[in-house]
Design a protein around this motif. Structure first.
Motif, PDB file in Angstrom:
ATOM      1  N   ALA A 272      15.177  -1.694  -8.058  1.00 17.42           N
ATOM      2  CA  ALA A 272      13.770  -1.379  -7.794  1.00 17.42           C
ATOM      3  C   ALA A 272      13.543  -1.246  -6.297  1.00 17.42           C
ATOM      4  CB  ALA A 272      12.871  -2.467  -8.375  1.00 17.42           C
ATOM      5  N   SER A 273      12.402  -0.673  -5.937  1.00 17.00           N
ATOM      6  CA  SER A 273      11.986  -0.543  -4.536  1.00 17.00           C
ATOM      7  C   SER A 273      10.682  -1.301  -4.333  1.00 17.00           C
ATOM      8  CB  SER A 273      11.772   0.927  -4.166  1.00 17.00           C
ATOM      9  OG  SER A 273      12.959   1.672  -4.334  1.00 17.00           O
ATOM     10  N   LYS A 274      10.524  -1.897  -3.166  1.00 17.40           N
ATOM     11  CA  LYS A 274       9.263  -2.555  -2.857  1.00 17.40           C
ATOM     12  C   LYS A 274       8.237  -1.505  -2.460  1.00 17.40           C
ATOM     13  CE  LYS A 274       6.944  -5.920   0.070  1.00 17.40           C
ATOM     14  NZ  LYS A 274       7.049  -6.931   1.157  1.00 17.40           N
ATOM     15  N   VAL A 275       7.057  -1.612  -3.046  1.00 18.06           N
ATOM     16  CA  VAL A 275       6.015  -0.643  -2.757  1.00 18.06           C
ATOM     17  C   VAL A 275       5.383  -0.958  -1.405  1.00 18.06           C
ATOM     18  CG1 VAL A 275       5.515  -0.273  -5.186  1.00 18.06           C
ATOM     19  CG2 VAL A 275       4.217  -1.992  -3.918  1.00 18.06           C
ATOM     20  N   SER A 276       4.729   0.026  -0.822  1.00 17.30           N
ATOM     21  CA  SER A 276       4.021  -0.193   0.440  1.00 17.30           C
ATOM     22  C   SER A 276       2.769  -1.021   0.177  1.00 17.30           C
ATOM     23  CB  SER A 276       3.651   1.146   1.075  1.00 17.30           C
ATOM     24  OG  SER A 276       2.843   1.901   0.194  1.00 17.30           O
ATOM     25  N   ALA A 277       2.208  -1.599   1.217  1.00 24.71           N
ATOM     26  CA  ALA A 277       1.086  -2.519   1.074  1.00 24.71           C
ATOM     27  C   ALA A 277      -0.109  -1.873   0.378  1.00 24.71           C
ATOM     28  CB  ALA A 277       0.677  -3.042   2.452  1.00 24.71           C
ATOM     29  N   ASP A 278      -0.363  -0.595   0.651  1.00 23.66           N
ATOM     30  CA  ASP A 278      -1.547   0.051   0.076  1.00 23.66           C
ATOM     31  C   ASP A 278      -1.380   0.384  -1.399  1.00 23.66           C
ATOM     32  OD1 ASP A 278       0.411   1.897   0.746  1.00 23.66           O
ATOM     33  OD2 ASP A 278      -1.023   3.538   0.912  1.00 23.66           O
ATOM     34  N   LYS A 279      -0.147   0.310  -1.896  1.00 21.44           N
ATOM     35  CA  LYS A 279       0.104   0.584  -3.302  1.00 21.44           C
ATOM     36  C   LYS A 279       0.330  -0.691  -4.109  1.00 21.44           C
ATOM     37  CE  LYS A 279       2.303   5.075  -2.541  1.00 21.44           C
ATOM     38  NZ  LYS A 279       3.552   5.867  -2.757  1.00 21.44           N
ATOM     39  N   ALA A 280       0.433  -1.827  -3.438  1.00 21.54           N
ATOM     40  CA  ALA A 280       0.828  -3.068  -4.106  1.00 21.54           C
ATOM     41  C   ALA A 280      -0.171  -3.541  -5.133  1.00 21.54           C
ATOM     42  CB  ALA A 280       1.045  -4.168  -3.058  1.00 21.54           C
ATOM     43  N   GLN A 281      -1.427  -3.059  -5.061  1.00 20.95           N
ATOM     44  CA  GLN A 281      -2.435  -3.511  -6.000  1.00 20.95           C
ATOM     45  C   GLN A 281      -2.391  -2.744  -7.325  1.00 20.95           C
ATOM     46  OE1 GLN A 281      -4.134  -6.235  -5.192  1.00 20.95           O
ATOM     47  NE2 GLN A 281      -2.952  -6.161  -3.276  1.00 20.95           N
TER      48      GLN A 281
END
Length: 292
Positions: A272-281
């Motif tokens: 998996a990849s970690k999402v960017s902060a603006d997509k984390a919600q």
């Protein structure tokens, strides 16, 4: 003569249920003779001395008791690397080489790579060997296992001794990791596995009745370790493929979540990849395909 001792050893190991009695009998003889396995046949007609006979008998008896061959030899191969192993450390398995290869492919010059639950240090050693310009770290809690990792990783990677489920273990690595890899304890508690499995440390193999106890606690830590866009790969029990994918998805911190099969065709890894902060919600979707 040696060929007679080999034949007797093979018969003893076969009777005890060892999966590869001939291979193991030859490997033990080669170990004592200090030669490669494929050269044992050249000495089959030699008369062995009393010391060899005594030590060989002892090793065969211990293998017949299902002590792992790798413990008796003191080594296990992982890719191109010979790892020191013994009592108290998990023996690296060939299927995990696929996870190590994936991690090496993801690493780039200057990348920070972290191997959690490193055991012998096998994955970290593999990545460090393939990506010499990456910075490779490894985490291990067990003192016994860490002593092997320290030797196996000397000059290759930085070993951190500590609990993988404690954020304080990671210090200034938090939020800086580009490639995160973990072969955690994931086997559901069971008493009907091959006898050799129970020679591995319990804490390195089993993870509660579901096999998911460790990962349930660790996925949020994985998110805290990775930079946005950083990637994580974990090994899991082949019966927990969907559950592991869902665990990453439900955290809301990862996307591009998929299962990958091992060489035997079993769903064995999640990447998996970690999402960017603006997509984390936003809860990410799970890739319905299983990669090979």
């Amino acid at each position: 003569m040696l060929h007679e001792q080999l034949r007797q050893a093979e018969a003893i190991l076969e009777a005890s249920g060892v999966a590869s009695p001939r291979v193991d009998a030859i490997a033990l003889a080669a170990h004592l003779l200090g030669i490669p396995d494929n050269q044992v046949g050249l000495r089959r007609r030699e008369q062995m001395d009393a010391e060899f006979t005594r030590r060989y008998k002892e090793l065969v008896e211990r293998r017949a008791q299902r002590v792992p061959l790798q413990h008796l030899l003191g080594r296990a191969w992982f890719g191109p690397h010979e790892m020191q192993v013994g009592e108290g450390v998990f023996i690296p398995r060939p299927e995990t080489e696929l996870l190590a290869h994936w991690a090496a492919q993801q690493a780039f010059d200057g990348a920070l790579v972290l191997d959690v639950c490193t055991g012998t240090g096998a994955i970290a050693a593999y990545v460090a060997g393939e990506r010499r310009k990456a910075s490779v770290y490894a985490v291990e809690l067990s003192e016994a296992a860490a002593s092997y990792a320290e030797r196996n990783l000397a000059g290759r990677a930085t070993l951190i001794r500590g609990d993988a489920l404690d954020l304080e273990t990671y210090g200034d690595l938090l939020g800086r990791v580009n490639v995160l890899v973990c072969n955690p304890p994931y086997v559901p508690e069971s008493q009907d596995l091959q006898p050799e499995v129970y020679h591995d440390p319990h804490m390195a193999v089993f993870s509660g009745q579901s096999g998911m106890d460790f990962l349930q606690q660790w996925v949020p830590i994985a998110a805290a370790l990775l930079v946005p866009g950083g990637v994580v790969g974990v090994e899991h029990d082949d019966s927990r493929a969907q559950a592991t994918r869902e665990l990453f998805a439900e955290s809301g911190q990862f996307d591009d979540i998929s299962n990958v099969r091992d060489l035997a065709g079993r769903e064995r890894f999640v990447m998996a990849s970690k999402v960017s902060a603006d997509k984390a919600q936003t809860k990410p979707s799970i890739d319905d395909g299983v990669k090979r």
